[in-house]
Design a protein around this motif. Structure first.
Motif, PDB file in Angstrom:
ATOM      1  N   MET A   1      20.247  36.612  -3.068  1.00 24.44           N
ATOM      2  CA  MET A   1      19.867  35.262  -3.519  1.00 24.44           C
ATOM      3  C   MET A   1      20.850  34.722  -4.550  1.00 24.44           C
ATOM      4  SD  MET A   1      17.741  33.145  -2.611  1.00 24.44           S
ATOM      5  CE  MET A   1      17.746  31.491  -3.197  1.00 24.44           C
ATOM      6  N   GLU A   2      21.246  35.636  -5.495  1.00 26.49           N
ATOM      7  CA  GLU A   2      22.206  35.225  -6.525  1.00 26.49           C
ATOM      8  C   GLU A   2      23.543  34.836  -5.887  1.00 26.49           C
ATOM      9  OE1 GLU A   2      24.140  37.442 -10.165  1.00 26.49           O
ATOM     10  OE2 GLU A   2      22.003  37.939  -9.954  1.00 26.49           O
ATOM     11  N   GLY A   3      23.892  35.620  -4.849  1.00 28.54           N
ATOM     12  CA  GLY A   3      25.148  35.354  -4.126  1.00 28.54           C
ATOM     13  C   GLY A   3      25.111  33.964  -3.503  1.00 28.54           C
ATOM     14  N   ILE A   4      23.975  33.583  -2.928  1.00 29.21           N
ATOM     15  CA  ILE A   4      23.864  32.262  -2.288  1.00 29.21           C
ATOM     16  C   ILE A   4      24.032  31.165  -3.341  1.00 29.21           C
ATOM     17  CG2 ILE A   4      22.321  30.696  -1.022  1.00 29.21           C
ATOM     18  CD1 ILE A   4      21.247  33.037   0.474  1.00 29.21           C
ATOM     19  N   PHE A   5      23.430  31.384  -4.515  1.00 27.06           N
ATOM     20  CA  PHE A   5      23.528  30.354  -5.559  1.00 27.06           C
ATOM     21  C   PHE A   5      24.992  30.115  -5.947  1.00 27.06           C
ATOM     22  CE2 PHE A   5      23.842  29.070 -10.002  1.00 27.06           C
ATOM     23  CZ  PHE A   5      23.145  27.863  -9.931  1.00 27.06           C
ATOM     24  N   TRP A   6      25.696  31.181  -6.334  1.00 22.15           N
ATOM     25  CA  TRP A   6      27.060  31.009  -6.854  1.00 22.15           C
ATOM     26  C   TRP A   6      28.083  30.649  -5.780  1.00 22.15           C
ATOM     27  CZ3 TRP A   6      27.430  29.981 -11.660  1.00 22.15           C
ATOM     28  CH2 TRP A   6      26.536  30.555 -12.578  1.00 22.15           C
ATOM     29  N   TRP A   7      27.921  31.231  -4.578  1.00 17.20           N
ATOM     30  CA  TRP A   7      29.014  31.106  -3.596  1.00 17.20           C
ATOM     31  C   TRP A   7      28.702  30.196  -2.428  1.00 17.20           C
ATOM     32  CZ3 TRP A   7      32.440  32.216  -6.732  1.00 17.20           C
ATOM     33  CH2 TRP A   7      32.231  33.239  -7.665  1.00 17.20           C
ATOM     34  N   VAL A   8      27.482  29.568  -2.453  1.00 13.02           N
ATOM     35  CA  VAL A   8      27.164  28.551  -1.440  1.00 13.02           C
ATOM     36  C   VAL A   8      26.728  27.270  -2.154  1.00 13.02           C
ATOM     37  CG1 VAL A   8      25.786  27.932   0.571  1.00 13.02           C
ATOM     38  CG2 VAL A   8      26.435  30.330   0.217  1.00 13.02           C
ATOM     39  N   ILE A   9      25.675  27.379  -2.989  1.00 14.18           N
ATOM     40  CA  ILE A   9      25.105  26.171  -3.597  1.00 14.18           C
ATOM     41  C   ILE A   9      26.081  25.538  -4.602  1.00 14.18           C
ATOM     42  CG2 ILE A   9      23.198  25.269  -5.011  1.00 14.18           C
ATOM     43  CD1 ILE A   9      21.402  27.371  -3.671  1.00 14.18           C
ATOM     44  N   GLY A 160      39.869  34.623   0.045  1.00 18.19           N
ATOM     45  CA  GLY A 160      40.496  33.755   1.062  1.00 18.19           C
ATOM     46  C   GLY A 160      39.531  33.417   2.192  1.00 18.19           C
ATOM     47  N   PRO A 161      39.015  34.446   2.931  1.00 23.06           N
ATOM     48  CA  PRO A 161      38.097  34.131   4.042  1.00 23.06           C
ATOM     49  C   PRO A 161      36.825  33.422   3.585  1.00 23.06           C
ATOM     50  CG  PRO A 161      38.677  36.479   4.019  1.00 23.06           C
ATOM     51  CD  PRO A 161      39.380  35.852   2.860  1.00 23.06           C
ATOM     52  N   TRP A 162      36.302  33.785   2.394  1.00 23.81           N
ATOM     53  CA  TRP A 162      35.098  33.080   1.904  1.00 23.81           C
ATOM     54  C   TRP A 162      35.422  31.595   1.686  1.00 23.81           C
ATOM     55  CZ3 TRP A 162      35.427  30.879  -3.057  1.00 23.81           C
ATOM     56  CH2 TRP A 162      34.316  30.105  -3.395  1.00 23.81           C
ATOM     57  N   PHE A 163      36.565  31.306   1.011  1.00 28.19           N
ATOM     58  CA  PHE A 163      36.907  29.916   0.703  1.00 28.19           C
ATOM     59  C   PHE A 163      37.064  29.113   2.003  1.00 28.19           C
ATOM     60  CE2 PHE A 163      39.761  26.453  -0.622  1.00 28.19           C
ATOM     61  CZ  PHE A 163      39.006  25.954  -1.672  1.00 28.19           C
ATOM     62  N   ARG A 164      37.732  29.719   2.989  1.00 26.93           N
ATOM     63  CA  ARG A 164      37.932  28.999   4.254  1.00 26.93           C
ATOM     64  C   ARG A 164      36.600  28.807   4.981  1.00 26.93           C
ATOM     65  NH1 ARG A 164      42.276  32.619   4.276  1.00 26.93           N
ATOM     66  NH2 ARG A 164      41.374  33.920   5.911  1.00 26.93           N
ATOM     67  N   SER A 165      35.679  29.783   4.822  1.00 26.62           N
ATOM     68  CA  SER A 165      34.394  29.671   5.526  1.00 26.62           C
ATOM     69  C   SER A 165      33.557  28.497   5.014  1.00 26.62           C
ATOM     70  CB  SER A 165      33.599  30.978   5.424  1.00 26.62           C
ATOM     71  OG  SER A 165      33.018  31.110   4.132  1.00 26.62           O
ATOM     72  N   LEU A 166      33.861  28.031   3.779  1.00 26.59           N
ATOM     73  CA  LEU A 166      33.131  26.868   3.251  1.00 26.59           C
ATOM     74  C   LEU A 166      33.418  25.636   4.110  1.00 26.59           C
ATOM     75  CD1 LEU A 166      33.789  27.102  -0.618  1.00 26.59           C
ATOM     76  CD2 LEU A 166      31.642  27.583   0.562  1.00 26.59           C
ATOM     77  N   PHE A 167      34.637  25.574   4.653  1.00 24.91           N
ATOM     78  CA  PHE A 167      35.042  24.386   5.407  1.00 24.91           C
ATOM     79  C   PHE A 167      34.569  24.409   6.855  1.00 24.91           C
ATOM     80  CE2 PHE A 167      37.775  24.817   1.779  1.00 24.91           C
ATOM     81  CZ  PHE A 167      37.684  23.545   1.234  1.00 24.91           C
ATOM     82  N   THR A 168      34.096  25.571   7.311  1.00 28.75           N
ATOM     83  CA  THR A 168      33.529  25.613   8.667  1.00 28.75           C
ATOM     84  C   THR A 168      32.001  25.594   8.570  1.00 28.75           C
ATOM     85  OG1 THR A 168      33.703  28.026   8.607  1.00 28.75           O
ATOM     86  CG2 THR A 168      35.481  26.845   9.723  1.00 28.75           C
ATOM     87  N   PHE A 169      31.500  25.400   7.349  1.00 27.55           N
ATOM     88  CA  PHE A 169      30.063  25.326   7.077  1.00 27.55           C
ATOM     89  C   PHE A 169      29.300  26.583   7.523  1.00 27.55           C
ATOM     90  CE2 PHE A 169      31.542  20.933   7.225  1.00 27.55           C
ATOM     91  CZ  PHE A 169      31.221  20.559   5.928  1.00 27.55           C
ATOM     92  N   GLN A 170      30.022  27.723   7.451  1.00 32.20           N
ATOM     93  CA  GLN A 170      29.342  29.003   7.702  1.00 32.20           C
ATOM     94  C   GLN A 170      29.727  29.941   6.558  1.00 32.20           C
ATOM     95  OE1 GLN A 170      30.923  29.582  11.598  1.00 32.20           O
ATOM     96  NE2 GLN A 170      28.982  29.054  12.561  1.00 32.20           N
ATOM     97  N   PRO A 171      29.314  29.601   5.321  1.00 30.86           N
ATOM     98  CA  PRO A 171      29.818  30.318   4.152  1.00 30.86           C
ATOM     99  C   PRO A 171      29.485  31.804   4.134  1.00 30.86           C
ATOM    100  CG  PRO A 171      28.073  28.771   3.553  1.00 30.86           C
ATOM    101  CD  PRO A 171      28.366  28.534   4.991  1.00 30.86           C
ATOM    102  N   GLN A 172      30.533  32.611   4.077  1.00 30.94           N
ATOM    103  CA  GLN A 172      30.323  34.070   4.056  1.00 30.94           C
ATOM    104  C   GLN A 172      30.233  34.532   2.606  1.00 30.94           C
ATOM    105  OE1 GLN A 172      33.280  36.038   6.512  1.00 30.94           O
ATOM    106  NE2 GLN A 172      33.317  34.288   7.899  1.00 30.94           N
ATOM    107  N   TYR A 173      29.121  34.191   1.960  1.00 33.82           N
ATOM    108  CA  TYR A 173      28.973  34.448   0.524  1.00 33.82           C
ATOM    109  C   TYR A 173      28.995  35.934   0.182  1.00 33.82           C
ATOM    110  CZ  TYR A 173      24.148  35.542   1.679  1.00 33.82           C
ATOM    111  OH  TYR A 173      23.029  36.118   2.218  1.00 33.82           O
ATOM    112  N   GLN A 174      28.637  36.797   1.170  1.00 31.49           N
ATOM    113  CA  GLN A 174      28.615  38.251   0.900  1.00 31.49           C
ATOM    114  C   GLN A 174      29.996  38.740   0.481  1.00 31.49           C
ATOM    115  OE1 GLN A 174      27.970  36.760   3.746  1.00 31.49           O
ATOM    116  NE2 GLN A 174      26.084  37.461   4.732  1.00 31.49           N
ATOM    117  N   LEU A 175      31.049  38.079   0.988  1.00 33.29           N
ATOM    118  CA  LEU A 175      32.409  38.506   0.651  1.00 33.29           C
ATOM    119  C   LEU A 175      32.695  38.390  -0.841  1.00 33.29           C
ATOM    120  CD1 LEU A 175      34.399  36.743   3.544  1.00 33.29           C
ATOM    121  CD2 LEU A 175      34.123  39.198   3.211  1.00 33.29           C
ATOM    122  N   MET A 176      31.965  37.510  -1.528  1.00 31.85           N
ATOM    123  CA  MET A 176      32.275  37.238  -2.934  1.00 31.85           C
ATOM    124  C   MET A 176      31.508  38.115  -3.915  1.00 31.85           C
ATOM    125  SD  MET A 176      34.641  35.121  -3.208  1.00 31.85           S
ATOM    126  CE  MET A 176      34.611  34.662  -4.932  1.00 31.85           C
TER     127      MET A 176
END
Ligand code: HEM
Length: 231
Positions: A1-9, A160-176
């Protein structure tokens, strides 16, 4: 949940503030879409600090494209080893980062100590320089100190892959979630900076800074050169 907050929201929220706020300012208050020059109030330190800061930022931007936007596989395809990449990132990124930090320190001290500049500076002006300094300062620390004394961290497989995943709207927050804290702090501080853009003079960055060095010599012109031409 914390990961979603910082690396998605946080990323999407701050980028939304940046985009919607900038569009609003451009459409409702276009006359304020400037970074008013303070050269009139002080020239000497501005002529040192400003180019150092801006060129450093331009080089650091190229470094971020190389490290965050270009996938690791691209380098391997062209036979560029991880060691070669990191050596270049440390030397090139180090020089660029130091230019940004030294330039920003000069600009900040100038804003704080020269009366005529200080009285024309707003809270937003100080906020921009200080937050740029924090983001760039952490960036330089991880590039020059952390990478060479703790671990040469391979951010091209996580950040790198997490940042790029933000632009495909499939954020891989686990990577962060396992990324070293200082890298995380650098990135969260950068998103805070992005959100502040519409409220500060940083909006001038949208207006193609690439043409900046080639513009008409309206500011920074040397009085003696114009005297020689009899102007
Ligand atoms: C979300 C956006 C950002 C990400 C993902 C990011 C990521 C990174 C990473 C991974 C490094 C380490 C490079 C290395 O060790 O080789 C770094 C360094 C650095 N960052 Fe950022 N950064 C971001 C935004 C910014 C911003 C907005 C600035 C502007 C002040 C900035 C300034 C720097 C500087 C000056 C360095 C050190 C020199 C260099 O490697 O270019 N970063 N950043």
């Amino acid at each position: 949940m914390e990961g979603i907050f910082w690396w998605v929201i946080v990323p999407y929220l701050t980028l939304a503030i940046m985009i919607i706020g900038s569009i609003y300012r451009f459409t409702h208050n276009q006359l304020s879409w400037v970074a008013p020059s303070t050269e009139f109030f002080e020239k000497k330190w501005l002529r040192i600090g400003s180019p150092l800061f801006h060129y450093g930022l331009l080089f650091a931007f190229v470094g971020h494209v190389m490290g965050v936007l270009i996938p690791l596989e691209f380098y391997h395809m062209f036979g560029i080893s991880d060691h070669m990449y990191h050596a270049f990132a440390i030397y090139g990124g180090g020089v660029a980062g130091l230019m940004v930090v030294v330039g920003a320190v000069i600009l900040l001290i100038r804003k704080m100590t020269i009366d005529r500049v200080r009285v024309h500076a707003t809270f937003a002006d100080f906020y921009s320089v200080i937050s740029l300094l924090i983001v760039a300062g952490i960036g330089v620390y991880i590039t020059l100190i952390y990478n060479t004394t703790v671990v040469e961290y391979e951010y091209r497989t996580t950040i790198g892959p997490w940042f790029r995943s933000l632009f495909t709207f499939q954020p891989q927050y686990q990577l962060m979630t396992g990324v070293p804290f200082l890298f995380q702090l650098h990135i969260i501080a950068a998103f805070g900076l992005f959100a502040s853009i519409p409220f500060t003079r940083l909006v001038h960055f949208y207006s193609v800074p690439i043409v900046y060095p080639f513009r008409a010599p309206q500011q920074y012109r040397s009085r003696s050169a114009f005297k020689r031409k009899g102007i």
